[in-house]
Scaffold this motif. Structure first.
Motif, PDB file in Angstrom:
ATOM      1  N   GLU A  98      14.490  29.824  30.708  1.00 16.58           N
ATOM      2  CA  GLU A  98      14.347  29.845  32.159  1.00 16.58           C
ATOM      3  C   GLU A  98      13.568  31.070  32.625  1.00 16.58           C
ATOM      4  N   PHE A  99      13.750  32.203  31.961  1.00 11.64           N
ATOM      5  CA  PHE A  99      12.965  33.400  32.301  1.00 11.64           C
ATOM      6  C   PHE A  99      11.475  33.132  32.055  1.00 11.64           C
ATOM      7  N   LEU A 100      11.182  32.512  30.906  1.00 17.01           N
ATOM      8  CA  LEU A 100       9.786  32.213  30.580  1.00 17.01           C
ATOM      9  C   LEU A 100       9.196  31.218  31.570  1.00 17.01           C
ATOM     10  N   ARG A 101       9.976  30.188  31.936  1.00 14.85           N
ATOM     11  CA  ARG A 101       9.488  29.197  32.902  1.00 14.85           C
ATOM     12  C   ARG A 101       9.292  29.838  34.275  1.00 14.85           C
ATOM     13  N   MET A 102      10.237  30.661  34.670  1.00 12.40           N
ATOM     14  CA  MET A 102      10.201  31.267  35.994  1.00 12.40           C
ATOM     15  C   MET A 102       8.961  32.130  36.193  1.00 12.40           C
ATOM     16  N   PHE A 103       8.591  32.870  35.131  1.00 15.77           N
ATOM     17  CA  PHE A 103       7.478  33.808  35.271  1.00 15.77           C
ATOM     18  C   PHE A 103       6.199  33.344  34.577  1.00 15.77           C
ATOM     19  N   GLY A 104       6.246  32.188  33.884  1.00 17.77           N
ATOM     20  CA  GLY A 104       5.022  31.580  33.368  1.00 17.77           C
ATOM     21  C   GLY A 104       4.507  32.154  32.066  1.00 17.77           C
ATOM     22  N   TYR A 105       5.394  32.664  31.206  1.00 13.01           N
ATOM     23  CA  TYR A 105       4.966  33.262  29.944  1.00 13.01           C
ATOM     24  C   TYR A 105       5.509  32.486  28.749  1.00 13.01           C
ATOM     25  N   GLU A 106       4.892  32.728  27.572  1.00  8.47           N
ATOM     26  CA  GLU A 106       5.461  32.337  26.288  1.00  8.47           C
ATOM     27  C   GLU A 106       6.190  33.551  25.719  1.00  8.47           C
ATOM     28  N   LEU A 107       7.190  33.311  24.871  1.00  4.41           N
ATOM     29  CA  LEU A 107       8.004  34.407  24.364  1.00  4.41           C
ATOM     30  C   LEU A 107       7.166  35.437  23.616  1.00  4.41           C
ATOM     31  N   GLU A 108       6.234  34.962  22.789  1.00  5.11           N
ATOM     32  CA  GLU A 108       5.435  35.906  22.002  1.00  5.11           C
ATOM     33  C   GLU A 108       4.526  36.762  22.885  1.00  5.11           C
ATOM     34  N   GLU A 109       4.273  36.328  24.104  1.00  2.62           N
ATOM     35  CA  GLU A 109       3.422  37.105  25.000  1.00  2.62           C
ATOM     36  C   GLU A 109       4.149  38.311  25.591  1.00  2.62           C
ATOM     37  N   ILE A 110       5.472  38.235  25.685  1.00  5.93           N
ATOM     38  CA  ILE A 110       6.208  39.306  26.354  1.00  5.93           C
ATOM     39  C   ILE A 110       6.994  40.192  25.398  1.00  5.93           C
ATOM     40  N   THR A 111       7.345  39.666  24.213  1.00  4.30           N
ATOM     41  CA  THR A 111       8.131  40.451  23.269  1.00  4.30           C
ATOM     42  C   THR A 111       7.360  41.699  22.860  1.00  4.30           C
ATOM     43  N   GLY A 112       8.033  42.848  22.975  1.00  2.00           N
ATOM     44  CA  GLY A 112       7.394  44.106  22.609  1.00  2.00           C
ATOM     45  C   GLY A 112       6.642  44.774  23.745  1.00  2.00           C
ATOM     46  N   ARG A 113       6.602  44.133  24.914  1.00  2.00           N
ATOM     47  CA  ARG A 113       5.917  44.723  26.073  1.00  2.00           C
ATOM     48  C   ARG A 113       6.942  45.243  27.075  1.00  2.00           C
ATOM     49  N   ASP A 151       5.785  46.175  33.262  1.00  2.00           N
ATOM     50  CA  ASP A 151       4.371  45.812  33.223  1.00  2.00           C
ATOM     51  C   ASP A 151       4.165  44.304  33.321  1.00  2.00           C
ATOM     52  N   ILE A 152       5.199  43.543  33.004  1.00  5.41           N
ATOM     53  CA  ILE A 152       5.075  42.086  32.905  1.00  5.41           C
ATOM     54  C   ILE A 152       5.256  41.395  34.252  1.00  5.41           C
ATOM     55  N   ILE A 153       6.299  41.744  34.988  1.00 10.14           N
ATOM     56  CA  ILE A 153       6.670  40.950  36.170  1.00 10.14           C
ATOM     57  C   ILE A 153       6.680  41.780  37.451  1.00 10.14           C
ATOM     58  N   THR A 154       6.055  42.950  37.419  1.00  9.49           N
ATOM     59  CA  THR A 154       6.070  43.819  38.590  1.00  9.49           C
ATOM     60  C   THR A 154       4.648  44.103  39.052  1.00  9.49           C
ATOM     61  N   SER A 155       4.404  43.923  40.336  1.00 10.17           N
ATOM     62  CA  SER A 155       3.093  44.254  40.898  1.00 10.17           C
ATOM     63  C   SER A 155       3.063  45.738  41.259  1.00 10.17           C
ATOM     64  N   GLU A 156       1.883  46.221  41.550  1.00 12.70           N
ATOM     65  CA  GLU A 156       1.711  47.647  41.817  1.00 12.70           C
ATOM     66  C   GLU A 156       2.530  48.109  43.016  1.00 12.70           C
ATOM     67  N   ASP A 157       2.654  47.261  44.028  1.00 13.08           N
ATOM     68  CA  ASP A 157       3.362  47.686  45.236  1.00 13.08           C
ATOM     69  C   ASP A 157       4.869  47.799  45.045  1.00 13.08           C
ATOM     70  N   THR A 217       6.616  39.265  40.315  1.00 14.15           N
ATOM     71  CA  THR A 217       5.318  38.595  40.242  1.00 14.15           C
ATOM     72  C   THR A 217       5.214  37.733  38.996  1.00 14.15           C
ATOM     73  N   ARG A 218       4.770  36.492  39.182  1.00 15.15           N
ATOM     74  CA  ARG A 218       4.547  35.603  38.051  1.00 15.15           C
ATOM     75  C   ARG A 218       3.242  35.961  37.339  1.00 15.15           C
ATOM     76  N   ARG A 219       3.048  35.332  36.196  1.00 10.48           N
ATOM     77  CA  ARG A 219       1.836  35.575  35.420  1.00 10.48           C
ATOM     78  C   ARG A 219       0.578  35.247  36.219  1.00 10.48           C
ATOM     79  N   ASP A 220       0.637  34.198  37.056  1.00 10.72           N
ATOM     80  CA  ASP A 220      -0.549  33.795  37.823  1.00 10.72           C
ATOM     81  C   ASP A 220      -0.746  34.628  39.083  1.00 10.72           C
TER      82      ASP A 220
END
Length: 411
Positions: free
Chosen positions: A175-190, A194-200, A225-228
């Motif tokens: 559900e976390f991956l679906r909610m934010f639009g990522y695959e697990l391998e894209e976020i693991t180790g990051r 940096d992944i789901i937060t915008s600059e503001d 913030t989602r991936r898109d």
């Protein structure tokens, strides 16, 4: 009569050997592991009390028997003979396996088999058996618990992420991956921030990570913030994961509250609109000309009902003539009179009911960049027999039933 004298040094050596033998005997019998001494042919020479207890054989029953036939019958025999063959050639063997007791029970044991050498020859070996049933049961319980937790983790309706104390993502559920639009391998180790937060909102997110990393539990509502790049309103619960009084990581639980927020905003907007309509009714009573009434209706409808543009067409000689407009641009676009039944406004007038059409822009053209209001959502509502009101929605926002109902109330 003369006697033979004993060498004092030999006497001391014998006593030392006897003491060492007694010590080894006590060690052999006192260890909590089952011990067996076997000759180079695999025949049992001696067993200790723990071996007797563990396997259920007395010393008399065990001595003289093949160790492999005694405790490793049937499907285990080939494995056991392989161990014996290896250890009598000088190779120590360590493994976890199963063995059989006298009553046929199957025992989980760890085995250490080590050669006994005299000079350059291996004359036998000793085997040390430890009962690991309790540990195996504990491991099995742990695997079951782990499986249950993993299933709960994956089936949860909330987005869950596990994060190291330094903010690095360890795992995320479906559900976390679906909610934010990522695959697990894209976020693991990051880094989570940096992944789901915008600059503001980065400063806020870093503060949360620092607080929960220091052992605090955090719960609040925010925007991520989602991936898109789209924003999502979430409720967040972040809490430390503690093992043996040491914080090893933390988890974050995200729930999408966008629809709840929208529903709350719609409710608040409805209350404001209804309150405004009461004020409009009072002001209309004070208007002293037809033009002021219609201008005020158009202005109020656009403001209160969130229409991007509005017009009023009045019936003149069996035709509906556009006469009042919210903007000059709309007046330029709606110059032509039309018949009752023609177009949405004409049909609304003819049928004496409010009609709504949800228009889409031409393919490939973003709706908010379209200048022609005919591409926008459209509503028509009759004004008795005198005319019809036409309202245009805001870009891609659909005209809601509530807007149409309140428009009828206003007219």
């Amino acid at each position: 009569m003369t006697g033979k004298k004993t060498n004092p040094s030999n006497t001391g050596l014998l006593r030392a050997l006897e003491a060492e033998k007694a010590y080894l005997e006590m060690l052999f019998e006192g260890l909590q592991e089952g011990i067996v001494m076997v000759d180079s042919q695999g025949i049992i020479q001696r067993v200790n009390r723990e071996f007797e207890r563990l396997f259920g054989y007395s010393s008399d029953e065990a001595v003289g028997q093949s160790i492999d036939d005694l405790v490793a019958p049937d499907d285990l025999n080939q494995e056991a003979r392989g161990i014996t063959s290896a250890v009598v050639t000088g190779n120590k063997q360590i493994l976890e396996t199963k063995r059989h007791g006298k009553d046929g029970s199957v025992l989980d044991v760890s085995v250490l088999a080590s050669p006994i050498s005299v000079g350059d020859s291996v004359v036998g070996y000793y085997g040390i058996y430890r009962d690991i049933a309790d540990r195996k049961e504990a491991e099995s319980d742990l695997r079951r618990q782990k499986a249950h937790l993993e299933q709960l983790f994956e089936s949860a309706q909330e987005g869950i992420v596990m994060v190291a104390n330094d903010g690095i993502i360890l795992n995320g559920n479906g559900e976390f991956l679906r909610m934010f639009g990522y695959e697990l391998e894209e976020i693991t180790g990051r880094n989570i921030d940096d992944i789901i937060t915008s600059e503001d909102s980065l400063e806020e997110a870093l503060d949360i990570t620092n607080r929960v990393s220091s052992g605090l539990k955090v719960s609040f509502e925010t925007v991520r913030t989602r991936r898109d790049g789209t924003k999502i309103e979430v409720s967040l619960l972040a809490s430390p994961i503690v093992v043996d009084d040491v914080q090893v990581a933390f988890y974050g639980i995200y729930r999408d509250i966008t629809e709840r927020k929208r529903a709350t905003e719609r409710l608040n907007r409805s209350r404001r609109r209804i309150e405004s309509l009461h004020g409009i009714a009072r002001n209309l009573e004070k208007s002293d000309s037809e033009k002021k009434v219609y201008d005020y209706v158009i202005s109020a409808a656009c403001m209160i009902l969130d229409f991007s543009a509005c017009s009023i067409s009045l019936i003149r000689k069996d035709k509906l003539v556009p006469l009042f407009f919210s903007t000059p641009d709309l007046a330029e676009l709606q110059k032509e009179s039309f018949l009752p039944g023609e177009g949405l406004a004409g049909r609304s007038y003819l049928q004496r009911k409010t009609l709504v059409e949800q228009h889409d822009p031409s393919p490939g053209q973003p709706v908010r960049e379209v200048d022609n209001p005919s591409y926008f959502p459209l509503v028509g509502s009759p004004m008795g027999t005198s005319g019809v009101f036409t309202g245009f929605g805001n870009g891609s926002d659909q005209i809601e039933d509530e807007q149409a109902n309140l428009l009828e109330l206003l007219l």
